[in-house]
Structure formats: C-alpha cells, structure tokens
Design an enzyme around this catalytic site. Sequence first.
Site, PDB file in Angstrom:
ATOM      1  N   ARG A 182      -8.574  -0.663   4.441  1.00 47.43           N
ATOM      2  CA  ARG A 182      -7.679   0.367   3.905  1.00 47.43           C
ATOM      3  C   ARG A 182      -6.320  -0.228   3.532  1.00 47.43           C
ATOM      4  NH1 ARG A 182      -6.674   4.868   7.832  1.00 47.43           N
ATOM      5  NH2 ARG A 182      -5.140   5.172   6.213  1.00 47.43           N
ATOM      6  N   ASP A 239       4.185   0.390  12.147  1.00 48.30           N
ATOM      7  CA  ASP A 239       2.966  -0.237  11.632  1.00 48.30           C
ATOM      8  C   ASP A 239       2.852  -1.713  12.030  1.00 48.30           C
ATOM      9  OD1 ASP A 239       2.277   2.150  10.464  1.00 48.30           O
ATOM     10  OD2 ASP A 239       3.160   1.657   8.528  1.00 48.30           O
ATOM     11  N   CYS A 257      -5.333  12.166  12.475  1.00 48.90           N
ATOM     12  CA  CYS A 257      -5.978  10.888  12.189  1.00 48.90           C
ATOM     13  C   CYS A 257      -6.020  10.079  13.475  1.00 48.90           C
ATOM     14  CB  CYS A 257      -5.246  10.141  11.089  1.00 48.90           C
ATOM     15  SG  CYS A 257      -3.755   9.358  11.657  1.00 48.90           S
ATOM     16  N   LYS A 307       0.837  -1.215   0.000  1.00 50.57           N
ATOM     17  CA  LYS A 307       0.000   0.000   0.000  1.00 50.57           C
ATOM     18  C   LYS A 307       0.866   1.258   0.000  1.00 50.57           C
ATOM     19  CE  LYS A 307      -1.802   1.508   4.102  1.00 50.57           C
ATOM     20  NZ  LYS A 307      -1.368   2.894   4.356  1.00 50.57           N
ATOM     21  N   ASN A 308       1.856   1.290   0.889  1.00 51.27           N
ATOM     22  CA  ASN A 308       2.618   2.527   1.046  1.00 51.27           C
ATOM     23  C   ASN A 308       3.625   2.764  -0.077  1.00 51.27           C
ATOM     24  OD1 ASN A 308       1.104   3.028   3.242  1.00 51.27           O
ATOM     25  ND2 ASN A 308       2.652   2.435   4.755  1.00 51.27           N
ATOM     26  N   ARG A 334      -1.167  14.768  12.825  1.00 54.99           N
ATOM     27  CA  ARG A 334      -0.272  14.414  11.714  1.00 54.99           C
ATOM     28  C   ARG A 334       0.154  15.715  11.032  1.00 54.99           C
ATOM     29  NH1 ARG A 334      -1.303   8.773   9.986  1.00 54.99           N
ATOM     30  NH2 ARG A 334       0.267   9.075   8.414  1.00 54.99           N
TER      31      ARG A 334
HETATM   32  N1  EPU Z   1       5.723  14.311  11.091  1.00 54.31           N
HETATM   33  C1  EPU Z   1       5.772  15.640  11.453  1.00 54.31           C
HETATM   34  N2  EPU Z   1       5.731  16.587  10.465  1.00 54.31           N
HETATM   35  C2  EPU Z   1       5.648  16.251   9.141  1.00 54.31           C
HETATM   36  C3  EPU Z   1       5.600  14.899   8.773  1.00 54.31           C
HETATM   37  C4  EPU Z   1       5.650  13.938   9.781  1.00 54.31           C
HETATM   38  O1  EPU Z   1       5.840  15.978  12.643  1.00 54.31           O
HETATM   39  O2  EPU Z   1       5.610  17.170   8.293  1.00 54.31           O
HETATM   40  C5  EPU Z   1       5.729  13.279  12.147  1.00 54.31           C
HETATM   41  C6  EPU Z   1       4.400  12.501  12.128  1.00 54.31           C
HETATM   42  O3  EPU Z   1       3.406  13.180  12.870  1.00 54.31           O
HETATM   43  C7  EPU Z   1       4.785  11.174  12.727  1.00 54.31           C
HETATM   44  C8  EPU Z   1       6.215  10.977  12.228  1.00 54.31           C
HETATM   45  O4  EPU Z   1       6.691  12.284  11.858  1.00 54.31           O
HETATM   46  O5  EPU Z   1       4.776  11.260  14.115  1.00 54.31           O
HETATM   47  C9  EPU Z   1       6.340  10.038  11.044  1.00 54.31           C
HETATM   48  O6  EPU Z   1       5.652  10.544   9.940  1.00 54.31           O
HETATM   49  P1  EPU Z   1       6.045  10.210   8.423  1.00 54.31           P
HETATM   50  O7  EPU Z   1       5.930  11.464   7.645  1.00 54.31           O
HETATM   51  O8  EPU Z   1       7.320   9.459   8.378  1.00 54.31           O
HETATM   52  O9  EPU Z   1       4.871   9.224   8.037  1.00 54.31           O
HETATM   53  P2  EPU Z   1       3.884   9.330   6.819  1.00 54.31           P
HETATM   54  O10 EPU Z   1       4.615   9.564   5.576  1.00 54.31           O
HETATM   55  O11 EPU Z   1       2.749  10.210   7.161  1.00 54.31           O
HETATM   56  C10 EPU Z   1       4.101   6.771   6.306  1.00 54.31           C
HETATM   57  C11 EPU Z   1       3.149   5.619   6.136  1.00 54.31           C
HETATM   58  C12 EPU Z   1       2.554   5.251   7.487  1.00 54.31           C
HETATM   59  C13 EPU Z   1       3.695   4.869   8.422  1.00 54.31           C
HETATM   60  C14 EPU Z   1       4.706   6.035   8.531  1.00 54.31           C
HETATM   61  C15 EPU Z   1       5.919   5.703   9.371  1.00 54.31           C
HETATM   62  C16 EPU Z   1       2.341   5.969   3.902  1.00 54.31           C
HETATM   63  C17 EPU Z   1       1.199   6.265   3.009  1.00 54.31           C
HETATM   64  N3  EPU Z   1       2.089   5.987   5.204  1.00 54.31           N
HETATM   65  O12 EPU Z   1       3.321   7.851   6.813  1.00 54.31           O
HETATM   66  O13 EPU Z   1       1.738   4.119   7.269  1.00 54.31           O
HETATM   67  O14 EPU Z   1       3.192   4.570   9.699  1.00 54.31           O
HETATM   68  O15 EPU Z   1       5.153   6.397   7.197  1.00 54.31           O
HETATM   69  O16 EPU Z   1       6.581   4.610   8.863  1.00 54.31           O
HETATM   70  O17 EPU Z   1       3.440   5.696   3.444  1.00 54.31           O
HETATM   71  C18 EPU Z   1      -0.002   2.583   7.705  1.00 54.31           C
HETATM   72  O18 EPU Z   1       0.271   2.032   6.633  1.00 54.31           O
HETATM   73  O19 EPU Z   1      -0.784   2.063   8.544  1.00 54.31           O
HETATM   74  C19 EPU Z   1       0.601   3.883   8.012  1.00 54.31           C
HETATM   75  C20 EPU Z   1       0.115   4.689   8.956  1.00 54.31           C
END
Ligand code: EPU
Length: 417
Positions: free
Chosen positions: A398, A306, A116, A22-23, A121
Amino acid sequence: MSRLHIVGGNKISGEVKIQGAKNSVLPILAATLLIKGKCVLRNCPKLSDVESAVEILRYMGCTVTFEDDVIIVDSQGAKNYDIPDILMRKMRSSIMFLGPVMGRFQKARLCFPGGCELGPRPIDIHINAFREMGIKVIERHGCINCNTTEKTSSREITLPFPSVGATENIMMFACTLKGKTVIENAAKEPEIEDLQNFLNKMGAKIHGAGSGHIVIYGGRELFGAEYKIMPDRIVASTYMSAAAITGGELYLKDVVPSHLSAVLSIFEKAGCHIKKGRDYIYFKAPEKLKNVKTIMTMPYPGFPTDSNPVIAASLIKAKGTSVIIETIFQNRFKYTSELSRLGANIKIDSRVCVIEGVEKLYGAKVEATDLRGGAALVVAALGAEGETYIDNVFYIDRGYENIEKVLKSLGGQIERI
Ligand code: EPU
C-alpha cells in the site's frame, strides 16, 4: 498470495532514490476532480493505494492512464458523485474525495470509510467543518449524503485537532466557493504544502500551508496543471531504519531533509552520523545503536506517527532501553507482538512502548498487521540472524514501491515468493 523471504545479517548500504509521497499523491489525485480537463502528475509511486484512488476516479467517469511514474487524469467526463462501499473500503483515505466531489457536483454520496488497523478513524472533524461551510450532511445506513446550494463562503474554521485529511478536504472544497476561507489550527504536514502548490498551479489562490493558519481565496477559475509529487519522508525514514539496524551507510537522493528533521534528530541521538544537502541525506549508522530515552509522536513538525514502527524496529538491538509514546493512533503498537517473535523485548502499556535492547534477533514466521507495522518487520528481519517469512505483504504494498527490489539493490537478501 505473496510473502517476503528475508535472510538477515547483510548491511543495508548504497545509494537510494526516494519514491514520490503516497500521502501527497492521494489528495492531489482527488483534487483533479475540481477541474474539467487534464492534469499530468509526475513522480507518482506504483502502490496499491494509488491504484485504488485511480479506480475511484475511473468509476466517477474520469479517464486515467498510469505509465512509469506519470499519471494523466482527464476529468472532463466525470459524472458520478457517489463512491460505492467496495471502493471506499479499499482505502480509508478515500474520505478525501468528499471535498473535491462536493466542489465539482455540490452533492456527494460516500459510504463511511470505517475504522482500520490503527483503531477507530472518525471523520467528525471533516463533517463539522463541512457543515460550517454550508453543506447539509446526513449520515444514514453507513453512508454520508451531502449537498449544498452555498456558492459563497467567508468563514473561519478552527479545527479541534490538526487533522491532515480534514485540512486537505476543506482546502479543496473552499477553492470552489467565492470568498475567503480561513483554517485555524490546520495540519502543518509537508503533504499539505504539496497540495497547496498543486492547487495554486491549477489557478487557486491559497497561502499559509505549512503553518497552522491557511487562507483560501475561492471561486477562481481552475484549469489543468502539470505537477511533480514531493518525495516520501516516511519511506526515507524506513530505509534509514534498515541501515540503522544493520550498521549500514546510505546516500538518499531526492529527499527533502527539512521534512525529516524530527526523525534525523532521533537517529543522531542513537549515534548515527548524518550530513544533509538540498535534496540528499548521507546517513551512516554505528555498529550498534545507542538507546533513545523518549520518542513522542506528534503532528508535524513533531515526530511522525508513521515512522514510529520502523524506528522502534531499528532500536530493538540498541544498547539499553528506549521508550516510544504514541499520541496519534490508538492501535499503533499491534506490530510489536510480531516483533517479539523475532526475539525483541518489547512491553506495551496503553500508548507507551518500552524497548529493552537485545543482543540478537532470530528469523521467524511473522505477519504484517498494517502498512508501517509491516515495514517494521522488514527492518527487524534484515537485522536478524537467519530466515524470516513475512505474510500479508499486501499491507506493505500500500505504501512501498518494490520494497524488495530497493532493499536488494542495497545489499539486503530479500525476495518475494
Ligand atoms: N481524527 C478524528 N476525527 C477526524 C479526523 C481525524 O478524531 O475527523 C483523529 C484520527 O482518528 C487520528 C488523528 O485524528 O487519531 C489523526 O488523523 P488525521 O486526520 O490527521 O489523519 P489522516 O488524514 O486520516 C493522514 C495520513 C496517515 C497519517 C496521518 C497522521 C494520508 C492519506 N494518511 O491520515 O498516513 O498517519 O495523516 O499523520 O495522508 C500511513 O501513511 O501509513 C498513514 C496512516
């Protein structure tokens, strides 16, 4: 509204092919906007999040077909550079459209994705990086308006935290700017490498994904490409958790074992026997798992956040006490109160989860609280005596393609009603 009905007690054993990630498919779908033409994506999982991304692409003017596991996107006709609130809210990861939309139109208007189930986030890391790349960003009335006249970039962007989504957004936008963009402290997740490979197939020149230092040579002509999405490491860890709690034996096909190193080492500590090949894992669980003293979630190559819920579920009946420390998301442990309804002995103190192994779990009525928390309930229910009903299955849909069909084929008594 559907729910899952599970009668626990059967061993989860057999051969399972792991779905596409998915990711990985989500950012790759967004990246198809960078060209004016056709991309063919194979091994795409049928998930509601993938449907949401397809809906966004169609709204923007792309023609998209999704048959079997193949998505074909023709982005020739894309004309909209905004994403309405209703589409943004369906999926928090819709923020990853920002980079490709900016690359295509030099302007974008997106509603703020908001928080979320896992807690706040923020998207400050994305926004600050875009500003460093010459984009003017205005945040107003819950929306983000961006525009740029910048066509050239030779920049080094150092991320304060290796955010997966921010790394992907920067990579995609940087492909469209002439010059060299360097990302320092980039996220190292395998999904980033998959995105790099796809972008390079489209004609981009990027190297370093998988390390904390990624270099993008932008401004090259990009064209349509055909690509196979990598396997989903979190789904693999979920099915291993289901086998682990039931004392089962699995042969996982279409996996990349190196993506799962941190997870496999925890299962080994819990007493599971594991053999790895190039694209398979043989997994055998003991009748009862041993406790694991400490698991700490960390950015890749650390233990993935995850997989925290599903591993926690598999350890509920282990001998002794296990501890999980969550370092990525504030609200990751919401699912544990639902696990307690099945008889789990779990205590939470802020980001620390202490699991005292119990002898038995008993079926109950429970609700999924988020995607991976929902998968944890499925794992625990398979290891419980009697019947469990799980509501809010839409969360699970999802990220898991036909979870009930897969588990049924592995001997689980599970149906959707
Ligand atoms: N964060 C910030 N500011 C930002 C971006 C992130 O503070 O601008 C914080 C977030 O709040 C969080 C941490 O940094 O506490 C990690 O966020 P990251 O940006 O790395 O995650 P993401 O890109 O939003 C992806 C996956 C998530 C997975 C995380 C961590 C996708 C679509 N989603 O999210 O997947 O948990 O990386 O590995 O790639 C899931 O599949 O269930 C899922 C939540």
